[in-house]
Design a protein around this motif. Structure first.
Motif, mmCIF file in Angstrom:
data_model
loop_
_atom_site.group_PDB
_atom_site.id
_atom_site.type_symbol
_atom_site.label_atom_id
_atom_site.label_comp_id
_atom_site.label_asym_id
_atom_site.label_seq_id
_atom_site.Cartn_x
_atom_site.Cartn_y
_atom_site.Cartn_z
ATOM 1 N N GLY A 2 0.796 -1.217 0.000
ATOM 2 C CA GLY A 2 0.000 0.000 0.000
ATOM 3 C C GLY A 2 0.828 1.267 0.000
ATOM 4 N N SER A 3 2.151 1.146 -0.115
ATOM 5 C CA SER A 3 2.991 2.341 -0.101
ATOM 6 C C SER A 3 3.055 3.025 -1.457
ATOM 7 N N LEU A 4 2.559 2.381 -2.501
ATOM 8 C CA LEU A 4 2.492 2.981 -3.825
ATOM 9 C C LEU A 4 1.037 3.291 -4.140
ATOM 10 N N THR A 5 0.770 4.525 -4.504
ATOM 11 C CA THR A 5 -0.580 4.934 -4.871
ATOM 12 C C THR A 5 -0.540 5.484 -6.285
ATOM 13 N N VAL A 6 -1.427 5.003 -7.121
ATOM 14 C CA VAL A 6 -1.533 5.525 -8.478
ATOM 15 C C VAL A 6 -2.968 5.941 -8.740
ATOM 16 N N ALA A 7 -3.119 6.941 -9.587
ATOM 17 C CA ALA A 7 -4.436 7.369 -10.052
ATOM 18 C C ALA A 7 -4.453 7.172 -11.558
ATOM 19 N N LEU A 8 -5.514 6.547 -12.039
ATOM 20 C CA LEU A 8 -5.655 6.262 -13.464
ATOM 21 C C LEU A 8 -6.946 6.871 -13.982
ATOM 22 N N ASP A 9 -6.901 7.358 -15.217
ATOM 23 C CA ASP A 9 -8.133 7.785 -15.876
ATOM 24 C C ASP A 9 -8.961 6.530 -16.106
ATOM 25 N N GLY A 10 -10.201 6.531 -15.663
ATOM 26 C CA GLY A 10 -11.044 5.349 -15.757
ATOM 27 C C GLY A 10 -11.429 4.968 -17.172
ATOM 28 N N ASP A 11 -11.361 5.921 -18.108
ATOM 29 C CA ASP A 11 -11.732 5.638 -19.495
ATOM 30 C C ASP A 11 -10.539 5.227 -20.344
ATOM 31 N N THR A 12 -9.376 5.868 -20.134
ATOM 32 C CA THR A 12 -8.220 5.628 -21.003
ATOM 33 C C THR A 12 -7.095 4.854 -20.335
ATOM 34 N N SER A 13 -7.164 4.684 -19.017
ATOM 35 C CA SER A 13 -6.103 4.055 -18.208
ATOM 36 C C SER A 13 -4.818 4.871 -18.194
ATOM 37 N N GLN A 14 -4.892 6.134 -18.587
ATOM 38 C CA GLN A 14 -3.723 7.007 -18.536
ATOM 39 C C GLN A 14 -3.321 7.212 -17.081
ATOM 40 N N LEU A 15 -2.027 7.126 -16.820
ATOM 41 C CA LEU A 15 -1.509 7.345 -15.478
ATOM 42 C C LEU A 15 -1.567 8.835 -15.169
ATOM 43 N N LEU A 16 -2.280 9.187 -14.104
ATOM 44 C CA LEU A 16 -2.459 10.589 -13.732
ATOM 45 C C LEU A 16 -1.614 10.982 -12.529
ATOM 46 N N MET A 17 -1.352 10.022 -11.639
ATOM 47 C CA MET A 17 -0.585 10.294 -10.437
ATOM 48 C C MET A 17 0.167 9.026 -10.043
ATOM 49 N N TYR A 18 1.386 9.204 -9.601
ATOM 50 C CA TYR A 18 2.228 8.103 -9.134
ATOM 51 C C TYR A 18 2.915 8.610 -7.887
ATOM 52 N N GLU A 19 2.624 8.005 -6.762
ATOM 53 C CA GLU A 19 3.176 8.514 -5.510
ATOM 54 C C GLU A 19 3.621 7.382 -4.600
ATOM 55 N N HIS A 20 4.912 7.384 -4.286
ATOM 56 C CA HIS A 20 5.449 6.456 -3.292
ATOM 57 C C HIS A 20 5.378 7.146 -1.953
ATOM 58 N N GLY A 21 4.928 6.455 -0.965
ATOM 59 C CA GLY A 21 4.863 7.062 0.360
ATOM 60 C C GLY A 21 4.492 6.017 1.376
ATOM 61 N N GLY A 22 4.599 6.370 2.604
ATOM 62 C CA GLY A 22 4.312 5.439 3.682
ATOM 63 C C GLY A 22 2.860 5.462 4.099
ATOM 64 N N GLN A 23 1.940 5.512 3.159
ATOM 65 C CA GLN A 23 0.520 5.533 3.499
ATOM 66 C C GLN A 23 0.154 4.248 4.233
ATOM 67 N N SER A 24 -0.433 4.390 5.381
ATOM 68 C CA SER A 24 -0.907 3.209 6.087
ATOM 69 C C SER A 24 -2.389 3.032 5.814
ATOM 70 N N LYS A 25 -2.886 1.853 6.060
ATOM 71 C CA LYS A 25 -4.302 1.586 5.801
ATOM 72 C C LYS A 25 -5.166 2.575 6.557
ATOM 73 N N GLY A 26 -6.166 3.102 5.886
ATOM 74 C CA GLY A 26 -7.072 4.041 6.502
ATOM 75 C C GLY A 26 -6.541 5.467 6.540
ATOM 76 N N ALA A 27 -5.340 5.684 6.010
ATOM 77 C CA ALA A 27 -4.763 7.029 6.018
ATOM 78 C C ALA A 27 -5.482 7.913 4.997
ATOM 79 N N HIS A 28 -5.469 9.194 5.256
ATOM 80 C CA HIS A 28 -6.044 10.149 4.322
ATOM 81 C C HIS A 28 -4.970 10.609 3.350
#
Length: 83
Positions: A12-38
């Motif tokens: 869960g330390s890698l978070t990506v955002a994808l366009d739901g229609d084209t699958s284009q990568l919109l955001m790529y973020e490595h971080g120490g996000q823990s479950k339930g984190a904002h």
């Protein structure tokens, strides 16, 4: 199944955002996000999109892919003297 993903490094330390229609990568973020984190997302990501996926169940395979134009530019500007 969850333990298998942890062994592979999908913690869960890698978070990506994808366009739901084209699958284009919109955001790529490595971080120490823990479950339930904002997390904060730039509002610009949502502009002009009807669907977007936020995923934390992916692995970084360390393979980078670029557009064909980048390869042409690289070929034209490559310094063969310092290989």
């Amino acid at each position: 199944s969850g333990q298998r993903w942890q062994r592979l490094g999908c913690d869960g330390s890698l978070t990506v955002a994808l366009d739901g229609d084209t699958s284009q990568l919109l955001m790529y973020e490595h971080g120490g996000q823990s479950k339930g984190a904002h997390m904060r997302l730039e509002t610009q990501l949502f502009k002009g999109r009807t669907c977007m996926q936020i995923r934390t169940d992916v692995l970084d395979c360390h393979v980078d892919i670029c557009a064909p134009e980048v390869l042409v530019d690289f070929r034209e500007n490559f310094d063969y003297q310092h290989v």
